[in-house]
Design an enzyme around this catalytic site. Structure first.
Site, short mmCIF file in Angstrom:
data_model
loop_
_atom_site.label_atom_id
_atom_site.label_comp_id
_atom_site.label_asym_id
_atom_site.label_seq_id
_atom_site.Cartn_x
_atom_site.Cartn_y
_atom_site.Cartn_z
N GLU A 1 -11.03 5.38 -5.19
CA GLU A 1 -11.41 3.97 -5.21
C GLU A 1 -11.83 3.57 -6.63
O GLU A 1 -12.17 4.42 -7.44
CB GLU A 1 -12.56 3.72 -4.22
CG GLU A 1 -12.18 3.95 -2.77
CD GLU A 1 -11.10 3.01 -2.27
OE1 GLU A 1 -11.09 1.82 -2.66
OE2 GLU A 1 -10.25 3.45 -1.47
N ARG B 1 0.89 -1.17 0.00
CA ARG B 1 0.00 0.00 0.00
C ARG B 1 0.92 1.21 0.00
O ARG B 1 1.80 1.33 0.85
CB ARG B 1 -0.88 -0.03 1.25
CG ARG B 1 -1.68 1.24 1.52
CD ARG B 1 -2.71 1.50 0.43
NE ARG B 1 -3.64 2.53 0.79
CZ ARG B 1 -3.42 3.84 0.62
NH1 ARG B 1 -2.28 4.28 0.14
NH2 ARG B 1 -4.35 4.71 0.95
N ARG C 1 -0.91 -5.29 5.11
CA ARG C 1 -0.14 -4.86 3.95
C ARG C 1 1.08 -4.05 4.39
O ARG C 1 1.01 -3.32 5.38
CB ARG C 1 -0.98 -4.00 3.01
CG ARG C 1 -2.20 -4.68 2.45
CD ARG C 1 -3.02 -3.75 1.59
NE ARG C 1 -3.56 -2.64 2.39
CZ ARG C 1 -4.44 -1.77 1.95
NH1 ARG C 1 -4.90 -1.83 0.70
NH2 ARG C 1 -4.88 -0.79 2.72
#
Length: 167
Positions: free
Chosen positions: A65, A57, A99
């Site tokens: 998004e 990330r 992540r």
């Protein structure tokens, strides 16, 4: 009673232990190189290193998004820069989803910064605390003013607000 020889051995043992600790502690924060095998969205990629796939990330930025305006364009932009390429990943943190949050560099260019400079990401001010963040904020202001990328919209919705609305 301590002798000078014993004191010297204790000092040497202490320094060896300290050096070992510092090497191990810093090893996890050092950049590593891997091959980008997938682009999940504009700010998330998968990188293969030594046969292990890691989800990255991007630190300090937030792209729209997938279902938001410019979400697909941000993904395509990210893919155009890193898909199938070797990148350097500098881990900064780990998020609640496990992540790796990091800085990604490809051919000497910061992917994080390129997303901002090209109007595909907001600087994620809530989390962006490193020195480069102030530069990114300036770059974001410049692309906002010139209405590049997602800034063609007079009032684009930040992805963190969009995610909250969808819950």
């Amino acid at each position: 009673m301590h002798t000078p020889k014993k004191d010297e051995k204790m000092k040497n043992s202490f320094f060896v232990l300290l050096l070992t600790f510092l090497v191990l502690a810093s090893a996890s924060a050092h950049a590593w190189t891997g091959h980008v095998v997938a682009v999940t969205d504009g700010d998330t990629i998968k990188v293969l290193q030594d046969g292990r796939e890691t989800k990255i990330r991007l630190y300090g930025v937030d792209t729209p998004e997938k279902k938001q305006a410019f979400g697909q364009k941000a993904k395509v932009f990210t893919a155009s820069l890193v898909a199938g390429k070797m990148v350097d990943v500098e881990p900064v943190d780990q998020d609640r989803y496990g992540r790796t949050v990091g800085l990604v560099t490809v051919a000497g260019r910061s992917l994080n910064e390129e997303l901002v400079k090209n109007g595909f990401a907001w600087v994620y001010r809530q989390y962006c605390r490193r020195g480069e963040c102030s530069k990114w904020i300036e770059e974001e202001s410049q692309v906002r003013a010139t209405r590049i990328g997602l800034w063609v919209d007079p009032a684009p919705m930040p992805p963190w607000k969009w995610r909250r609305m969808k819950k």
